[in-house]
Design a protein around this motif. Structure first.
Motif, short mmCIF file in Angstrom:
data_model
loop_
_atom_site.label_atom_id
_atom_site.label_comp_id
_atom_site.label_asym_id
_atom_site.label_seq_id
_atom_site.Cartn_x
_atom_site.Cartn_y
_atom_site.Cartn_z
N ILE A 21 0.86 -1.11 -0.49
CA ILE A 21 -0.07 -0.07 -0.16
C ILE A 21 0.92 0.97 0.55
CG2 ILE A 21 -1.70 1.24 1.20
CD1 ILE A 21 -2.39 -1.73 3.07
N THR A 22 0.95 2.13 -0.80
CA THR A 22 1.76 3.35 -1.22
C THR A 22 1.24 4.61 -1.08
OG1 THR A 22 1.77 3.15 -3.71
CG2 THR A 22 3.70 1.81 -2.64
N VAL A 23 1.45 5.53 -0.54
CA VAL A 23 0.75 6.64 -0.54
C VAL A 23 1.68 7.96 -1.30
CG1 VAL A 23 -0.21 8.08 0.47
CG2 VAL A 23 -0.42 6.36 1.47
N GLY A 24 1.25 8.80 -1.75
CA GLY A 24 1.87 9.59 -2.55
C GLY A 24 1.24 10.63 -3.19
N GLY A 25 1.63 11.97 -3.16
CA GLY A 25 1.53 12.91 -3.78
C GLY A 25 1.91 14.02 -3.08
N THR A 26 2.12 15.48 -3.68
CA THR A 26 2.54 16.28 -3.07
C THR A 26 1.98 16.90 -1.75
OG1 THR A 26 1.37 17.97 -4.59
CG2 THR A 26 3.46 17.33 -4.94
N HIS A 27 1.11 17.02 -1.40
CA HIS A 27 0.23 17.39 -0.03
C HIS A 27 0.47 15.54 0.09
CE1 HIS A 27 1.43 20.61 -2.04
NE2 HIS A 27 0.15 20.86 -2.74
N GLY A 28 0.43 15.68 1.89
CA GLY A 28 -1.15 14.67 2.72
C GLY A 28 -0.14 13.78 2.64
N LYS A 29 0.80 12.78 1.91
CA LYS A 29 1.35 11.72 2.32
C LYS A 29 1.69 10.99 3.52
CE LYS A 29 5.21 12.66 -0.12
NZ LYS A 29 5.41 14.08 -1.03
N THR A 30 2.75 12.09 4.27
CA THR A 30 3.32 11.38 5.30
C THR A 30 1.74 11.30 6.31
OG1 THR A 30 4.74 12.44 4.80
CG2 THR A 30 4.31 12.29 6.93
N THR A 31 1.00 12.25 6.45
CA THR A 31 -0.14 11.57 7.37
C THR A 31 -1.05 10.99 7.12
OG1 THR A 31 -0.60 14.28 7.76
CG2 THR A 31 -2.26 12.51 8.55
N THR A 32 -1.40 10.90 5.68
CA THR A 32 -2.29 9.14 4.94
C THR A 32 -1.68 8.56 5.09
OG1 THR A 32 -3.50 10.84 4.50
CG2 THR A 32 -3.89 8.75 3.05
N SER A 33 -0.46 8.05 4.35
CA SER A 33 0.45 6.97 5.02
C SER A 33 0.25 6.17 6.80
CB SER A 33 2.09 7.33 4.34
OG SER A 33 2.49 7.94 5.32
N THR A 34 0.43 7.24 7.15
CA THR A 34 1.45 7.20 8.68
C THR A 34 -0.41 6.43 9.39
OG1 THR A 34 2.98 8.28 8.98
CG2 THR A 34 1.77 7.86 11.40
N LEU A 35 -1.66 6.80 9.08
CA LEU A 35 -2.71 7.15 9.32
C LEU A 35 -2.92 5.95 9.12
CD1 LEU A 35 -4.79 7.33 11.49
CD2 LEU A 35 -6.05 9.44 9.39
N ILE A 36 -2.96 5.13 8.05
CA ILE A 36 -3.32 3.94 7.54
C ILE A 36 -2.23 2.82 8.25
CG2 ILE A 36 -3.21 1.95 5.55
CD1 ILE A 36 -3.27 4.84 3.77
N ALA A 37 -1.05 3.14 8.42
CA ALA A 37 -0.67 1.95 8.84
C ALA A 37 -0.90 2.16 11.11
CB ALA A 37 0.97 2.56 8.94
N HIS A 38 -1.15 2.98 11.04
CA HIS A 38 -1.77 3.11 12.46
C HIS A 38 -3.23 1.68 12.53
CE1 HIS A 38 -3.24 4.29 16.42
NE2 HIS A 38 -4.28 4.62 15.86
N ILE A 39 -3.83 2.65 11.57
CA ILE A 39 -5.29 1.31 11.78
C ILE A 39 -4.89 0.13 11.75
CG2 ILE A 39 -7.71 1.04 10.51
CD1 ILE A 39 -7.32 4.06 9.47
N LEU A 40 -3.56 -0.44 11.14
CA LEU A 40 -3.30 -1.89 10.86
C LEU A 40 -2.64 -2.20 11.61
CD1 LEU A 40 -4.46 -0.96 7.73
CD2 LEU A 40 -2.53 -1.84 6.26
N ARG A 41 -1.97 -1.33 12.19
CA ARG A 41 -0.97 -2.04 13.35
C ARG A 41 -2.24 -2.14 14.98
NH1 ARG A 41 4.32 0.39 15.82
NH2 ARG A 41 3.86 -0.44 18.05
N HIS A 42 -2.88 -1.40 14.94
CA HIS A 42 -3.90 -0.62 16.14
C HIS A 42 -4.74 -2.10 16.07
CE1 HIS A 42 -7.27 1.06 18.91
NE2 HIS A 42 -5.39 1.83 19.43
N THR A 43 -5.16 -2.15 15.00
CA THR A 43 -6.73 -2.83 14.86
C THR A 43 -6.50 -5.11 14.88
OG1 THR A 43 -6.65 -2.69 12.53
CG2 THR A 43 -7.95 -1.24 12.96
#
Length: 463
Positions: free
Chosen positions: A110-132
């Motif tokens: 699962i890769t997250v690209g884009g000139t804005h928002g990629k760090t927050t979005t990728s971290t949130l996805i990873a956090h959801i996958l870890r937390h759940t």
């Protein structure tokens, strides 16, 4: 490149946020990891505490001559003596993106690209996958405040990777799910034109694996050219998107909202992080989690426990008298989102922004945009340009921006920052930039926390 059989890896630029994640990946696999970086930082000290050997002098005598693989960052100049030596001696020398390429080949990526928002979005996805409990291997471009890490491992054969467009490195990735947050012009020192930036992001979607999914923001430029066998379009609040937020209510510096996707709804989501742009990032993360089949209640619980990323709309002080937000914003659109969101959450407070422009080329290319976004504040302080990898460009300096800002503005030197904070009132204070402006975080936090305590005591005395 067989990552499973490597015993020794050497990193040139080991302290970079992306490089350190890969260094941690190898280190946790029991590989001997060592490397060079220009300066010691909090992050390099953490790596050393984890068992990695790091030095800070470009010296061939200090490198690991037994290394089986050498990884370097494109920010390292070609004249670097250690890099030259490894190449001349015939070592396998690769970029960080080459290692990530192999990881995406071997795992569900699962890769997250884009000139804005990629760090927050990728971290949130990873956090959801870890937390759940779903699990993932996370390679992030920021430090998760929940785990104080930019990397974690899992037995689950899934990777969440921030896809960095700098140096076109993200074009080596082969995702199963590709998230695309924005296609605004940036890194024009690399791409030359906005059209070339767009072409690169289109190519990023062409690399999606067969039967893979593109999760992209609705309304992107040239959206009809984006690839992927399956498309999910997301947006902050546009009902024409496949998935979007509704019933958004600010609360305690965060938000409550619902998310709607065709025949599915997730209600009463609490996001404890500020910034309406982060609601949109959360919508993208929810789209991925739902795609993976994670249960609704687990998704909601994970989001409610999300503490954000260091230097991404990060509250360093938040009380009745003082709010201090620090952010990595270094592009006009990021500044616009940052200041607009902060003012919406704290509408009655005078907003003062301390901004450090990053790179001479970016300042030259986007001076108008920086001035327009910074004019959304009540008052602006500008530091000199942080050069990073660049040499000065004649006529390009912070005054370029200052003269176009419509609000009170002054260019100040680093040594003037803390005295200014001590002497002035800043009920809503924001520091922003991608250079070394983070050196002011802790001392500014202490000063502003102290002001809050003083104000509090004065109020009590008056009562």
């Amino acid at each position: 490149m067989d990552l499973n059989n490597i015993k020794r890896v050497y990193f040139i630029g080991i302290g970079g946020i992306g490089m350190s994640a890969i260094a941690r990946f190898f280190n946790e696999k029991g590989v001997h990891v060592s490397g060079y970086d220009r300066t010691e930082t909090v992050l390099t000290r953490q790596l050393a505490e984890e068992g990695m050997q790091i030095h800070y002098t470009d010296d061939v005598a200090l490198l690991d001559k037994q290394a089986e693989l050498v990884v370097y960052t494109p920010a390292i100049p070609g004249s670097h003596s250690e890099l030259i030596w490894f190449r001349e001696q015939g070592y396998e020398v690769v970029k960080r993106s080459d290692v990530l390429q192999e990881i995406t080949r071997n795992l569900y990526a699962i890769t997250v690209g884009g000139t804005h928002g990629k760090t927050t979005t990728s971290t949130l996805i990873a956090h959801i996958l870890r937390h759940t409990g779903y699990g993932c291997n996370a390679f992030l471009g920021g430090i998760s405040a929940n785990y104080d890490r930019n990397f974690w491992s899992s037995n689950k054969q899934v990777a969440v990777i921030e896809a960095d467009e700098y140096d076109r490195s993200f074009l080596k990735l082969h995702p199963d799910v590709a998230v695309l947050t924005a296609i605004d012009a940036d890194h024009l020192d690399i791409y030359g034109t906005e059209e070339e930036v767009q072409e690169a992001f289109i190519q990023y979607t062409r690399n999606i694996k067969a039967k893979g999914t593109l999760v992209a923001k609705l309304g992107l430029h040239r959206a009809d050219e984006l690839k992927g066998d399956n498309h999910v379009w997301y947006h902050l609040n546009d009902s024409k998107a496949d998935i979007y937020a509704t019933n958004i209510q600010p609360t305690e510096g965060g938000y409550m909202f619902d998310v709607i996707q065709k025949d599915w709804k997730l209600k009463n989501i609490y996001l404890p992080v500020g910034g309406t742009h982060n609601i949109e990032n959360t919508v993208a993360a929810i789209a991925v989690a739902h795609l993976l089949g994670i249960e609704d209640d687990k998704i909601k619980t994970a989001i409610a426990e999300f503490k954000g990323i260091k230097r991404r709309f990060e509250y360093l002080v938040k009380n009745d008298y003082q709010v201090y937000i620090d952010d990595y914003a270094h592009h006009p659109e990021e500044l616009r989102a940052l200041i607009t969101s902060a003012r919406a959450l704290f509408p009655d407070r005078k907003c003062i922004v301390l901004f450090q422009p990053h790179l001479y080329t970016r300042t030259r290319d986007f001076a108008d945009g920086f001035a327009e976004s910074l004019s959304l504040a009540d008052e602006v302080l500008l530091l000199p340009i942080y050069p990073a990898r660049e040499l000065p460009i004649e006529g390009v300096h912070s005054e370029m921006i200052a003269k176009m800002i419509s609000k009170p503005v002054q260019v100040i030197q680093k040594e003037e920052v803390l005295p200014w904070i001590k002497a002035n009132s800043a009920p809503l204070f924001i520091t922003a930039g991608a250079g070394d402006i983070d050196q002011f975080r802790e001392p500014a936090q202490e000063i502003l926390n102290g002001k809050g305590i003083i104000d509090n005591e004065e109020v009590k005395k008056d009562e």
